[in-house]
Design an enzyme around this catalytic site. Structure first.
Site, PDB file in Angstrom:
ATOM      1  N   TRP A   1     124.208  19.432  47.274  1.00  0.00           N
ATOM      2  CA  TRP A   1     122.945  19.548  46.502  1.00  0.00           C
ATOM      3  C   TRP A   1     123.031  20.418  45.221  1.00  0.00           C
ATOM      4  O   TRP A   1     122.283  19.753  44.265  1.00  0.00           O
ATOM      5  CB  TRP A   1     122.140  20.445  47.519  1.00  0.00           C
TER       6      TRP A   1
ATOM      7  N   THR B   1      93.661  51.479  22.191  1.00  0.00           N
ATOM      8  CA  THR B   1      93.803  52.204  21.302  1.00  0.00           C
ATOM      9  C   THR B   1      92.735  53.104  21.026  1.00  0.00           C
ATOM     10  O   THR B   1      91.502  52.553  21.121  1.00  0.00           O
ATOM     11  CB  THR B   1      94.640  51.712  19.869  1.00  0.00           C
TER      12      THR B   1
ATOM     13  N   ASP C   1      99.493  51.161  23.865  1.00  0.00           N
ATOM     14  CA  ASP C   1      98.905  52.083  22.791  1.00  0.00           C
ATOM     15  C   ASP C   1      99.301  51.761  21.749  1.00  0.00           C
ATOM     16  O   ASP C   1     100.332  50.991  21.467  1.00  0.00           O
ATOM     17  CB  ASP C   1      99.290  53.385  23.217  1.00  0.00           C
TER      18      ASP C   1
ATOM     19  N   ARG D   1      96.201  49.603   5.087  1.00  0.00           N
ATOM     20  CA  ARG D   1      94.855  50.218   5.341  1.00  0.00           C
ATOM     21  C   ARG D   1      94.263  50.728   3.871  1.00  0.00           C
ATOM     22  O   ARG D   1      94.863  51.181   3.131  1.00  0.00           O
ATOM     23  CB  ARG D   1      94.896  51.443   6.334  1.00  0.00           C
TER      24      ARG D   1
ATOM     25  N   SER E   1      82.766  58.479  12.735  1.00  0.00           N
ATOM     26  CA  SER E   1      82.841  56.876  12.795  1.00  0.00           C
ATOM     27  C   SER E   1      81.841  56.194  12.389  1.00  0.00           C
ATOM     28  O   SER E   1      81.783  54.857  12.172  1.00  0.00           O
ATOM     29  CB  SER E   1      83.381  56.624  14.270  1.00  0.00           C
TER      30      SER E   1
ATOM     31  N   PHE F   1      83.701  63.037   7.287  1.00  0.00           N
ATOM     32  CA  PHE F   1      84.001  61.714   8.058  1.00  0.00           C
ATOM     33  C   PHE F   1      83.587  61.818   9.382  1.00  0.00           C
ATOM     34  O   PHE F   1      83.974  62.634  10.084  1.00  0.00           O
ATOM     35  CB  PHE F   1      85.464  61.562   7.812  1.00  0.00           C
TER      36      PHE F   1
END
Length: 1194
Positions: free
Chosen positions: A1095, A661, A385, A581, A526, A524
């Site tokens: 060995w 996410t 996430d 951002r 998307s 707002f």
């Protein structure tokens, strides 16, 4: 459950517990434990006997009870099997008791429940559907509630849902206007009505219902729902009606039963037990045939013993069972319990590791399921996430550009302002210079700066509150951490947002208040990727303030008059390189006439019953045009400490990271750059297709392009489902092994699968896909194309995905990439399904009651701790468990194959060579400490080396220490050692040899001698296997042999006298008095191990593995001359970098989609101040003072 008359909804009667009781709704107690008193025995026994070893020994114990079939004691298997099961049961009880303790702690929390007209403190488990509860500030909601009223104006309250979705920002919930005035227990007690709600479901973000008060029916929506697991913040109290309780709450509906997981090593052990069983049956049949041949062809039985030869064939099946019992310990009974003990101990080491302790939150690492510790050392894919796992979900306003000029909180040294050759000052300024410029009347862009900062202070949905702890300090309550960061940024730049009223906002600059009337807010979502506010300033002019993603803002700018566009674009690219951002800031003036015309359109859209959101978006589109660009903001989504280094190190270890996410694509990409999951040389494949056909076509095209760069990796077309089939993967023995898996149901036949060992080197490509497209990509005819493309990429980012999609992606990889081990890590309830779907689930803890941590197999406080958990603890656990399993198989097979060689000498009579109880104590006392020393304390490499050289982790991924090939190598060694010991001891001191006292040696004397040699031989083999010697290793090696020499003489003298083992009469004196015995145990044990020593020496000196070299570096402290810098990679062309930067500029806006504007518009922070002056409206009730008119509690 609902009433019979209403099967599609739930009916709840207010203040009427008798009617509610008739519906028999579920109680509020929860149980997340794996077992309870009723289910422990059936479930525990089912899980134990799913292990083939335990099932086999149960079969052996049963047939041992039949007549004279058993050549050994009838209880020789029953008692050890019982001990093993009791030990496993004890371990399960100890681990599950922790879950019970957590459940008990949760169920016994206190909450106030209304009885009559007063609130009484009761425990959570006593809460029932229909109860009215009072939740205090800072407390967790005990069930899913519908809010009635609160201490805040208009019934508002703030909740923190970090337990549910990992987000720490506060969200607003509001009571219905019809109930906000119900503020006293007396008023709540008089409340009458009916709630009709949806049936219990797992959707955290939806709720449908109605509240009927008298003749009025009022709709309920998610704004009135308070979910169990959320916290009440910055609100003194709320009253709520319980609608869902216990396992019917949305939180618990997202949780599933604790799954039973089996590790890759355990699956291989089960398979090898099947192989051993086949070998065991083959040996039993061969010996039974030998016995049959003797009975039919040798005269001894007929002439001397006078036995009826005609019964030989009838005894043949019985003889097979007799030899199965004789050789049953070829399959080690002690293996399972030893593995469980060692795993539990390794889990305790994880719990006590101080390096995994987070001091700030006082949170240690927790191995909730120790059964999976070795799986930590074999992880190929991590599914993570983002919010709360990689990031802190804390936003900070770092930079901005206004009128083409860059400003930063801290200006980088290479960006500081300086004068060029013509004397013009260029470069970035700090925020102090920004404030000075805004006040400088001679600065040409001062008015632009003021407009920019005014927009930040006005265009938002933030609510200011005065801090109770620090009077005078304003705390901003925002539904989005980005919103809060921007308002704090405006505060830093001198514009302090102080007051929100239903129709206006006020900010203060240098002691002067400026009030802006808020006319409309276009929220707002998307699709819009922006929000705007229409405001009327103190000068009476109307302005549209807007902020959003660069792509949507740029296309709405007025043409031809954008002097700052090019400079802003260049700076946006720099901000994107830093992983910040970004939001573009713009505005325009709106005339009164235009606004009056538009507001009518907006009002009609706002009152639309159907498709209201779409109509509001269309209305906003009409006004959001002809914008003037002011600049842009840059916000840092703060990563958790050490995340970039951890991701880089895990990549070096060969682990692939997929980020799943719920955030938006641009946000996830920015974080990908910030945490170094995405680097500059990587190409991005962005898949945002709208239909099934387009998704398939896009993925096929990109897969063909990527495969063209790495060469043909499949052999079949991508359209056939990504056919990296296992055909041709295994050669010779490995191909036979795969068929063995199929026979026993380990791999379904005919299913297309990829194989992780056949995958080429990953391309520097990152696949980015959104949730809508992922829905198509997971459909049956596309999912293998998507999987093949994704596995070729260095990283995958899935955005806007639902909890179910997270689990489906994990299952897709888990089921279709053969041999891979998956790990899922998250911190919220929306990650639980993903965590439980993966082979290993890790929860981020550190906050009380985090659902992900409780559902996970391991819990850590920070993502960076995953580095040591996997590389060190996982690497150690895998190597230790591998050696333990192989060594346990070896020591058991070595001892019991001696019975086979003895059978060839005794005419396949079924006679045992070893006394029953010393044989039973082999795995309990004499050969138990050696594997424990290896399993708990052995270290192939030190923790420092494992962390310093993460490439060593690939030993676990490729099965360096444990594989079927390794198993058969150890099996062959067992055959060699057992045959060598039997032949040499028979030659030195065989049956019939003359003893010093004149007696002849018998099979019991010979058996005890060979038993002693075997014990010394397998102990010396343990010494050769161990890489690290600690005090317990010395005790296990020396103490096991010493214990035998002390215990056996005492037992051999006492047991015959109590009629326990009469066959041991006189054995001690004859065995210990013979010099040949002492020479034999030294010579044979050393000679048997000389081949192994040679060995091991040759392998280290001539054919060294990578870990051998690191061991040498550690032992001799050899300096590491590798460069102390990151590995340089090839750079791609600059043009491609610039194009990628332009394509991947992100925007900052993680706000909930819609639903906030109408709440904000009714909020008035001045009402508290007004209420403080009132004295005549105070009403005292239940020891509390209420302000009737304003809904406030003093």
């Amino acid at each position: 459950m609902a009433d019979d008359e209403n099967p599609t909804n739930r009916v709840i009667h207010l203040n009427d517990p008798i009617k509610n009781a008739t519906n028999k709704y579920l109680h509020n107690s929860i149980a997340t434990a794996k077992y309870n008193f009723a289910t422990f025995f059936p479930r525990f026994l089912f899980e134990q006997f799913r292990r083939y070893a335990n099932l086999f020994f149960l079969f052996t114990a049963i047939i041992q009870q039949i007549g004279d079939l058993s050549p050994t004691n009838k209880y020789g298997t029953v008692i050890p099997l019982t001990v093993v099961l009791l030990a496993s049961a004890l371990k399960e009880i100890l681990e599950d008791s922790k879950r019970h303790a957590q459940d008990t702690s949760t169920n016994n929390r206190f909450v106030k429940i209304l009885y009559g007209q007063e609130f009484v403190q009761k425990r959570w488990r006593e809460v029932k559907v229909g109860d009215i509860v009072r939740v205090e500030g800072g407390d967790m909601f005990p069930a899913d509630l519908v809010i009635v009223s609160s201490s805040e104006p208009e019934g508002l309250c703030y909740i923190e849902t970090s337990n549910l979705d990992g987000e720490t920002n506060l969200k607003i919930r509001q009571a219905l206007p019809d109930t906000v005035s119900i503020l006293t227990p007396e008023d709540v007690g008089k409340l009458e009505g009916v709630i009709k709600s949806e049936l219990p479901n797992n959707s955290l973000y939806t709720f449908e219902g109605t509240l009927r008060l008298g003749a009025k029916e009022i709709p309920l929506n998610p704004d009135q729902l308070l979910l169990r697991g959320a916290f009440l913040r910055n609100t003194r109290w709320v009253y709520g009606i319980v609608v869902f309780t216990g396992h019917e709450t949305k939180l618990m509906r997202n949780a599933t039963k604790t799954p039973t997981k089996t590790t890759k090593v355990e699956k291989m052990v089960n398979t090898e037990i099947i192989f051993l069983f086949v070998i065991l049956v083959a040996i039993a049949i061969i010996c039974a045939l030998g016995s049959l041949g003797r009975q039919l062809n040798q005269p001894f039985e007929k002439a001397i013993l006078l036995l009826d030869v005609s019964t030989a064939w009838a005894k043949f099946p019985q003889n097979i069972l007799t030899f199965v019992i004789l050789f049953n310990n070829l399959i080690p009974l002690s293996l399972i319990v030893t593995m469980e003990f060692v795993k539990y101990t390794l889990g305790m080491l994880i719990n006590s590791d101080q390096d995994l302790y987070h001091e700030e939150s006082d949170t240690p690492a927790t191995a909730r399921t120790s059964s999976l510790v070795e799986e930590l050392g074999m992880v190929d894919y991590i599914f993570s996430d983002k919010t709360g796992t990689l990031t802190c979900n804390v936003m900070e306003f770092k930079m901005c550009t206004i009128a083409g000029q860059a400003y930063a909180e801290v200006v980088p040294d290479d960006k500081r302002a300086r004068k060029d050759e013509v004397g013009k000052e260029t470069g970035w300024y700090d925020f102090d210079r920004l404030i000075r410029n805004s006040k400088d009347p001679n600065y040409p862009h001062a008015h632009i700066i003021r407009e920019f900062v005014q927009l930040l202070a006005v265009c938002h949905t933030v609510i200011p509150e005065v801090s109770e702890d620090e009077p005078g300090k304003i705390v901003f309550q925002a539904s989005s951490p980005d919103e809060g960061a921007l308002v704090k940024g405006a505060q830093t730049l001198g514009h302090v947002f102080t007051t929100r009223k239903p129709k206006s906002v006020i900010y203060n600059v240098d002691g002067t208040d400026y009030e802006y009337e808020v006319l409309n807010i276009c929220e707002f979502n998307s699709t819009r990727k922006r929000m705007s506010s229409l405001v009327r300033g103190p000068d009476g002019k109307i302005k549209l303030y807007i902020k959003g993603a660069d792509t949507v803002i740029f296309e709405r700018l007025t043409k031809g008059n954008q002097p700052y566009l090019d400079l802003t674009v260049a700076l946006l690219e720099e901000y994107a390189n830093e992983g910040l951002r970004t939001l573009c800031i713009a505005y325009r003036d709106v005339s009164d006439e235009e606004y009056a015309e538009w507001s009518q359109i907006y009002d009609r859209a706002a009152t639309t019953i159907n498709n209201r959101s779409e109509e509001l978006d269309k209305a906003a589109e009409l006004i959001e045009k002809d914008l003037f660009l002011l600049g842009a903001t840059a916000i840092e989504d703060k990563l958790q400490d050490g995340v970039p280094d951890t991701i880089h190190t895990l990549a070096q270890a060969g682990i692939r990271l997929w980020v799943l996410t719920g955030d938006r694509q641009e946000t996830a990409i920015n974080i990908g750059y910030s945490c170094k999951l995405i680097t500059e040389e990587m190409n991005l494949i962005v898949c945002n297709e709208a239909t099934h056909f387009e998704t398939r076509e896009f993925l096929e095209r990109k897969l063909a392009a990527v495969k063209g760069e790495v060469g043909d990796v499949g052999g079949a077309s991508a359209s056939a489902g990504g056919d990296w089939l296992n055909e041709g993967i295994y050669k010779g023995f490995k191909k036979w092994m795969r068929k063995g898996y199929q026979v026993f149901g380990k791999e379904p036949k005919g299913k297309p699968r990829l194989n992780k060992d056949d995958m080429p080197e990953m391309e520097p490509v990152v696949l980015i896909i959104d949730g809508r497209t992922l829905e198509y990509a997971l459909e049956s005819d596309i999912k293998f194309i998507f999987l093949e493309l994704a596995t070729l990429c260095r990283a995958v980012i899935c955005c806007r995905v639902s909890p179910l999609q997270k689990a489906l992606v994990v299952k897709l990889v888990k089921k279709n990439v053969a041999g891979c081990v998956t790990l899922a890590i998250g911190d919220g309830a929306n990650d639980v399904s993903m965590i439980q779907a993966a082979h290993v689930g890790v929860g981020i803890s550190g906050m009380e009651g985090l659902q992900a941590a409780r559902a996970a197999d391991f819990a850590i406080a920070q993502f960076r701790f995953l580095r040591k958990l996997l590389l060190v603890h996982g690497g150690w656990a895998y190597a230790r468990m591998s050696k333990l399993v192989l060594y346990t198989f070896y020591k058991n097979i070595t001892l019991y194959l001696i019975q086979l060689w003895f059978a060839t000498d005794n005419g396949y009579s079924g006679q045992t060579l070893f006394e029953t109880w010393t044989q039973a104590l082999y795995n309990v006392a004499f050969a138990v400490f050696q594997p424990i020393a290896i399993g708990v304390f052995d270290m192939v490499l030190t923790s420092r080396s494992l962390d310093r050289y993460p490439q060593m982790y690939r030993n676990g991924q490729r099965g360096e220490f444990y594989s079927h090939t390794k198993f058969f190598g150890w099996l062959a060694n067992s055959f060699w050692h057992s045959l060598l010991m039997y032949l040499l001891m028979s030659a030195i001191y065989g049956e019939g040899a003359m003893l010093p006292d004149g007696y002849l040696a018998n099979n019991w004397v010979m058996g005890c001698m060979i038993y002693t040699v075997d014990l010394i031989t397998i102990t010396l083999r343990a010494a050769l296997t161990a890489d690290t010697w600690v005090s317990f290793t010395y005790f296990a090696i020396g103490g096991s042999i010493a214990f035998w020499f002390v215990f056996f003489p005492m037992y051999a003298m006492i047991a015959p006298k109590v009629h326990l083992s009469p066959e041991l009469t006189g054995v001690v004196e004859r065995m210990f008095s013979a010099p040949a015995f002492w020479y034999g145990i030294v010579f044979v044990a050393l000679f048997s191990n000389i081949r192994d020593y040679i060995w091991k020496y040759l392998k280290r000196q001539i054919f060294p593995r990578d870990y051998h070299i690191i061991q040498e570096i550690d032992k001799y402290n050899i300096p590491d001359y590798r460069p102390r810098m990151e590995w340089f990679r090839k750079q791609v062309q600059k043009v491609r970098i610039v194009q990628r930067q332009k394509r991947q500029r992100g925007f900052a806006f993680s706000q909930n989609e819609s639903g906030q504007a109408h709440l904000i518009r009714i909020y008035d922070t001045t009402r508290l101040e007004e209420a403080e002056g009132l004295e005549s409206v105070l009403v005292e009730s239940d020891g509390l003072i209420y302000i009737q008119d304003f809904g406030l509690i003093l």
